[in-house]
Design an enzyme around this catalytic site. Structure first.
Site, PDB file in Angstrom:
ATOM      1  CB  THR A 239      -1.371   0.133   1.500  1.00  0.00           C
ATOM      2  OG1 THR A 239      -2.006  -1.118   1.322  1.00  0.00           O
ATOM      3  CG2 THR A 239      -1.767   0.883   0.925  1.00  0.00           C
TER       4      THR A 239
ATOM      5  CB  THR B 185       0.899  -4.107   6.708  1.00  0.00           C
ATOM      6  OG1 THR B 185      -0.292  -3.901   6.366  1.00  0.00           O
ATOM      7  CG2 THR B 185       1.542  -2.709   6.563  1.00  0.00           C
ATOM      8  CG  ASP B 186      -2.278  -8.273   4.715  1.00  0.00           C
ATOM      9  OD1 ASP B 186      -1.908  -6.973   5.662  1.00  0.00           O
ATOM     10  OD2 ASP B 186      -2.710  -8.716   3.568  1.00  0.00           O
TER      11      ASP B 186
ATOM     12  CE  LYS C 162      -2.238  -5.610   9.311  1.00  0.00           C
ATOM     13  NZ  LYS C 162      -2.038  -5.547   7.396  1.00  0.00           N
TER      14      LYS C 162
END
Length: 431
Positions: A87, A163-164, A240
């Site tokens: 992203t 980020t995942d 996360k």
């Protein structure tokens, strides 16, 4: 009315305002709303007013990209910006309405002008993928790219990443590289076109962290929902923990290693860390791909263990201190006897496995299971990939100069040793 116009669309009792996107059908209008979401509206049932024409230039995507001129300042450090997609490297494709990862590193500089004047930058694209598509082969490419940038004189490295799976990639580089400079992963939870985007602050703070004296692999993301401080997490201890919050990342079992003040750029640390220049640059990027992570739950079908037969390694997420149903233990022992290295972690978010307290744990140890202490399950999976590929070929790897490779007689010894801060001697609350 054309794609790229700002429009107001009324359908029944609902009103939408945003940018008109190209639609794949003549029957529907697609509008990108101010909040970043798209909405489709039945064209025949809607009243449309053009508020402002051509607010976005919707081209055909075949135009040549503009070149980026970046001036070099001898008084500034050099930071390598490496993009893998995600992203933070994404923008809205106004031809399709989708959020796409299409920026290279120079595009990021154009998109984040706040980075100007903080460093000299070298851009590089290793991958252009959504992070759920990350693979060990790309970790190897990424490690080699980072190694090359540091060898070429970079004073720090910032890795733009989705980020995942950022925590897995950060762990992979922490095991693969011995670094004399900071390597900082960053990303964004919300794309640049959304008012709540976190991409600018995260990128700026990551660059400041890459200029700091902490020569470790770090993850730099929002510390809270506010736009004031970014947290610096050790790459092997971060997780996360939220799907969408900007402060989704947390250091498990402790406060973050450090933080960056967005306004001043000041970087501070609350615990010991490896200092800049303390280690020589070295790389051991080999990974064993045939490693799986399996979470035990009550009622789990024992046949799931048949799926991993023949794999090089298996990391189990056991209950509590590191347990599984006793009926599974003979099958686990058979896997070990057939050559699969089986490592036990806990699905508890904090604490460590200890298979010496209850009979089930002792039976697992007798079956050949290796304890991973308080290593996080995801980190243990990456570590086992690295250990299986590097831990028992000491002479060759020592000659290559790797910090970790070649130090161990076998995989069990490597899994029981903290290589990059992933394994604590004691599981107690930290400062």
């Amino acid at each position: 009315m054309n794609p790229g116009d700002r429009v107001r669309v009324e359908r029944g009792a609902r009103t939408y305002e945003g940018v008109l996107l190209p639609s794949s059908t003549d029957d529907n209008l697609v509008v990108k709303l101010e909040g970043g979401y798209n909405v489709g509206v039945d064209r025949a049932a809607a009243d449309v007013e053009v508020l402002e024409p051509d607010v976005y230039d919707v081209g055909n995507g075949d135009e040549d990209e503009a070149s980026s001129e970046v001036e070099f300042d001898d008084d500034l450090p050099t930071i390598a910006l490496i993009s893998t997609g995600g992203t933070i490297a994404s923008t809205v494709d106004y031809r399709t309405g989708a959020v796409t990862a299409q920026f290279d590193a120079e595009d990021v500089l154009r998109a984040v002008p706040d980075l100007a004047g903080r460093a000299n930058y070298r851009g590089r694209v290793v991958a252009n993928i959504l992070s759920e598509n990350m693979e060990p082969s790309i970790w190897r490419d990424l490690a080699e790219a980072v190694h090359e940038e540091i060898a070429a004189g970079a004073d720090g490295v910032v890795v733009m990443h989705g980020t995942d799976t950022m925590q897995y990639s950060a762990a992979a580089l922490a095991f693969a590289l011995e670094t004399p400079v900071p390597i900082v992963f960053t990303g964004s939870q919300r794309s640049a076109d959304r008012p709540s985007s976190d991409n600018v602050m995260n990128a700026v703070c990551a660059v400041e962290a890459a200029k700091s004296d902490c020569a470790e692999v770090l993850v730099c993301m929002h510390a809270s929902e506010s736009d004031d401080v970014c947290a610096l997490h050790r790459g092997t201890r971060v997780r996360k923990n939220h799907t969408s919050r900007r402060d989704a990342f947390e250091t498990v079992g402790a406060k973050p290693l450090g933080e960056v003040d967005y306004e001043t750029g000041e970087v501070t640390f609350r615990r010991d860390h490896r200092e800049r220049g303390e280690s020589d640059l070295a790389i051991a990027p080999d990974l064993e791909d045939e490693v799986e992570l399996l979470k035990f739950t009550p009622g789990m079908d024992p046949a799931l263990l048949d799926v991993v037969e023949g794999k090089a390694g298996l990391v189990l997420e056991g209950t509590g201190l590191g347990h599984v149903h006793t009926d599974l233990i003979p099958r686990i022992e058979a896997l070990v006897d057939d050559g699969t290295t089986v490592v036990m972690t806990s699905q508890c978010l904090e604490g460590r496995v200890c298979d010496r307290v209850y009979d089930t744990g002792r039976d697992l140890l007798d079956a050949g299971v290796i304890e991973a202490g308080d290593t996080l399950p995801g980190t243990a999976t990456v570590k086992l990939m690295w250990a299986l590929a590097n831990a028992d070929d000491g002479a060759e790897r020592s000659a290559a100069g790797g910090r970790n490779a070649g130090r161990f007689d076998d995989v069990e010894e490597a899994m029981g040793t903290s290589l990059a801060g992933e394994l604590q001697e004691r599981s107690v609350p930290w400062e």
